[in-house]
Structure formats: C-alpha cells, structure tokens
Design a protein around this motif. Structure first.
Motif, PDB file in Angstrom:
ATOM      1  N   LEU A 181       8.987 -13.708  25.861  1.00 34.16           N
ATOM      2  CA  LEU A 181       9.019 -12.597  26.806  1.00 34.16           C
ATOM      3  C   LEU A 181       8.678 -13.093  28.216  1.00 34.16           C
ATOM      4  CD1 LEU A 181       9.519  -9.539  26.361  1.00 34.16           C
ATOM      5  CD2 LEU A 181       7.048  -9.247  26.487  1.00 34.16           C
ATOM      6  N   PHE A 182       7.671 -13.950  28.314  1.00 29.92           N
ATOM      7  CA  PHE A 182       7.286 -14.502  29.604  1.00 29.92           C
ATOM      8  C   PHE A 182       8.411 -15.353  30.204  1.00 29.92           C
ATOM      9  CE2 PHE A 182       2.658 -14.376  27.995  1.00 29.92           C
ATOM     10  CZ  PHE A 182       2.528 -13.054  28.384  1.00 29.92           C
ATOM     11  N   VAL A 183       9.060 -16.152  29.365  1.00 29.49           N
ATOM     12  CA  VAL A 183      10.158 -17.002  29.841  1.00 29.49           C
ATOM     13  C   VAL A 183      11.275 -16.137  30.421  1.00 29.49           C
ATOM     14  CG1 VAL A 183      12.028 -18.551  29.098  1.00 29.49           C
ATOM     15  CG2 VAL A 183       9.674 -18.970  28.340  1.00 29.49           C
ATOM     16  N   TYR A 184      11.696 -15.112  29.671  1.00 31.08           N
ATOM     17  CA  TYR A 184      12.810 -14.283  30.142  1.00 31.08           C
ATOM     18  C   TYR A 184      12.437 -13.448  31.364  1.00 31.08           C
ATOM     19  CZ  TYR A 184      14.838 -15.730  25.727  1.00 31.08           C
ATOM     20  OH  TYR A 184      15.318 -16.487  24.691  1.00 31.08           O
ATOM     21  N   ALA A 185      11.191 -13.043  31.457  1.00 32.46           N
ATOM     22  CA  ALA A 185      10.737 -12.306  32.640  1.00 32.46           C
ATOM     23  C   ALA A 185      10.777 -13.215  33.866  1.00 32.46           C
ATOM     24  CB  ALA A 185       9.331 -11.755  32.425  1.00 32.46           C
ATOM     25  N   LEU A 186      10.307 -14.432  33.725  1.00 37.55           N
ATOM     26  CA  LEU A 186      10.335 -15.383  34.836  1.00 37.55           C
ATOM     27  C   LEU A 186      11.764 -15.669  35.290  1.00 37.55           C
ATOM     28  CD1 LEU A 186       7.659 -17.940  33.631  1.00 37.55           C
ATOM     29  CD2 LEU A 186       7.577 -16.666  35.786  1.00 37.55           C
ATOM     30  N   LEU A 187      12.631 -15.921  34.333  1.00 39.21           N
ATOM     31  CA  LEU A 187      14.022 -16.225  34.679  1.00 39.21           C
ATOM     32  C   LEU A 187      14.689 -15.047  35.377  1.00 39.21           C
ATOM     33  CD1 LEU A 187      15.127 -18.212  31.511  1.00 39.21           C
ATOM     34  CD2 LEU A 187      14.583 -19.121  33.780  1.00 39.21           C
ATOM     35  N   TYR A 188      14.419 -13.846  34.914  1.00 37.94           N
ATOM     36  CA  TYR A 188      14.972 -12.661  35.564  1.00 37.94           C
ATOM     37  C   TYR A 188      14.437 -12.536  36.994  1.00 37.94           C
ATOM     38  CZ  TYR A 188      16.152  -7.862  36.670  1.00 37.94           C
ATOM     39  OH  TYR A 188      16.638  -6.745  37.286  1.00 37.94           O
ATOM     40  N   ALA A 189      13.141 -12.774  37.143  1.00 37.62           N
ATOM     41  CA  ALA A 189      12.494 -12.622  38.450  1.00 37.62           C
ATOM     42  C   ALA A 189      13.071 -13.564  39.501  1.00 37.62           C
ATOM     43  CB  ALA A 189      10.985 -12.835  38.323  1.00 37.62           C
ATOM     44  N   VAL A 190      13.626 -14.689  39.070  1.00 35.35           N
ATOM     45  CA  VAL A 190      14.191 -15.635  40.040  1.00 35.35           C
ATOM     46  C   VAL A 190      15.714 -15.565  40.112  1.00 35.35           C
ATOM     47  CG1 VAL A 190      12.207 -17.180  39.931  1.00 35.35           C
ATOM     48  CG2 VAL A 190      14.193 -17.624  38.454  1.00 35.35           C
ATOM     49  N   GLY A 191      16.301 -14.568  39.465  1.00 36.63           N
ATOM     50  CA  GLY A 191      17.723 -14.323  39.678  1.00 36.63           C
ATOM     51  C   GLY A 191      18.664 -14.573  38.519  1.00 36.63           C
ATOM     52  N   TYR A 192      18.148 -14.869  37.343  1.00 36.38           N
ATOM     53  CA  TYR A 192      19.026 -15.089  36.195  1.00 36.38           C
ATOM     54  C   TYR A 192      19.109 -13.811  35.367  1.00 36.38           C
ATOM     55  CZ  TYR A 192      18.791 -19.942  37.553  1.00 36.38           C
ATOM     56  OH  TYR A 192      18.870 -21.108  38.272  1.00 36.38           O
ATOM     57  N   ASP A 193      20.255 -13.569  34.769  1.00 38.38           N
ATOM     58  CA  ASP A 193      20.487 -12.348  34.000  1.00 38.38           C
ATOM     59  C   ASP A 193      19.971 -12.521  32.568  1.00 38.38           C
ATOM     60  OD1 ASP A 193      21.312  -9.913  33.006  1.00 38.38           O
ATOM     61  OD2 ASP A 193      23.437 -10.441  32.949  1.00 38.38           O
ATOM     62  N   THR A 194      18.693 -12.231  32.388  1.00 43.17           N
ATOM     63  CA  THR A 194      18.068 -12.400  31.072  1.00 43.17           C
ATOM     64  C   THR A 194      17.506 -11.088  30.530  1.00 43.17           C
ATOM     65  OG1 THR A 194      15.985 -13.016  32.141  1.00 43.17           O
ATOM     66  CG2 THR A 194      17.463 -14.827  31.489  1.00 43.17           C
ATOM     67  N   VAL A 195      17.949  -9.974  31.076  1.00 36.26           N
ATOM     68  CA  VAL A 195      17.396  -8.679  30.657  1.00 36.26           C
ATOM     69  C   VAL A 195      17.601  -8.441  29.166  1.00 36.26           C
ATOM     70  CG1 VAL A 195      17.608  -6.168  30.898  1.00 36.26           C
ATOM     71  CG2 VAL A 195      17.526  -7.604  32.912  1.00 36.26           C
ATOM     72  N   GLN A 196      18.802  -8.715  28.650  1.00 36.78           N
ATOM     73  CA  GLN A 196      19.053  -8.456  27.231  1.00 36.78           C
ATOM     74  C   GLN A 196      18.177  -9.345  26.346  1.00 36.78           C
ATOM     75  OE1 GLN A 196      20.865  -5.819  26.036  1.00 36.78           O
ATOM     76  NE2 GLN A 196      19.717  -6.403  24.218  1.00 36.78           N
ATOM     77  N   LYS A 197      18.019 -10.608  26.722  1.00 36.55           N
ATOM     78  CA  LYS A 197      17.144 -11.502  25.959  1.00 36.55           C
ATOM     79  C   LYS A 197      15.692 -11.025  26.038  1.00 36.55           C
ATOM     80  CE  LYS A 197      19.995 -15.627  26.263  1.00 36.55           C
ATOM     81  NZ  LYS A 197      20.093 -17.015  26.716  1.00 36.55           N
TER      82      LYS A 197
END
Length: 143
Positions: A5-21
C-alpha cells in the motif's frame, strides 16, 4: 502488511498511475483482517484522500523496512525499464525520496533516490543509470 500500500501510494504521489494496484492492495488488507479499521476507513475515502492519508501513516506505522524496500525497488525497476526519459524519472525519484519516512530515507538503497540524477547536470547519464541499477539490485534477486 501495509508495505504494498505504501509503495503504490508513493508511486501515485509522484505521478504514476497506481490507483488500481493501491485499491487492490487495500482490499487484500481488509480481507486478511476484518478488524483493521484503519484500512476500512481508507476504503471509504476518495482515492486522493486515501493516498494522502496513507503517506501520513507511513511516518507513524511500524512496518518491515526490508520488505517495503524490496517491493519498492521491484516496482521502480519495472518503471525504469519502461521509461523513455531519465530526467523525468530522476525528478520523480527525488520527489519520492522526499516522501519517504525520515527514519530511513538516509539509508541505502533509499538515499540513492535523492542524488542519482545529479549526474545528469554534468552530462553523465551512464553514471546515473549505474546508480539507479545498483539501488534496484540492493536486495538481490530475493523478491
């Protein structure tokens, strides 16, 4: 349990589309522990609210730094291998590093994310790639 959850939140926060993950990971947490009220509250929030809350949680929740690091480096390596612009990637890695919990952001392999793109300012793209690749391999092939 919250490492993905932390990994996908970080990636989303910097511009990657990880909402579904992120959402899939959150669902897995709730299904694994129906009394995890924090995770249930996150499910009721909008994507942006949940991700912001998750980033705040990272500072106070105890979690396995090595497991998190392995998962993060695997995700970053996958993005890196598909990227087309090392400068954009480097900027995002610096932003990601700034969002990491202060208790370990100065440790490797995380610290590398703060400076690996510095080489680009003097035209040394090769060294930049080497630094990132070394960070991605920090945990070996054990993931």
């Amino acid at each position: 349990m919250y490492e993905n959850l932390f990994v996908y939140a970080l990636l989303y926060a910097v511009g990657y589309d990880t909402v579904q993950k992120y959402r899939d990971s959150l669902d897995s947490i709730v299904l694994a522990d129906l009394e995890d009220y924090e995770a249930m509250e996150l499910q009721d929030m909008s994507d942006k609210e949940a991700i912001l809350h998750t980033l705040v949680m990272m500072e106070s929740v105890n979690f396995d730094k090595n497991s998190f690091g392995q998962k993060l480096m695997v995700a970053l390596k996958e993005i890196y291998e598909g990227m087309s612009d090392i400068t954009v990637f480097g900027n995002r890695m610096y932003e990601l590093w700034r969002l990491l919990p202060g208790r370990f952001n100065m440790e490797e392999p995380f610290h590398t994310l703060s400076y690996a793109d510095d080489c680009l300012s003097y035209g040394d793209e090769k060294q930049c790639h080497e630094l990132y690749e070394e960070a991605f391999g920090f945990y070996g092939d054990c993931v």
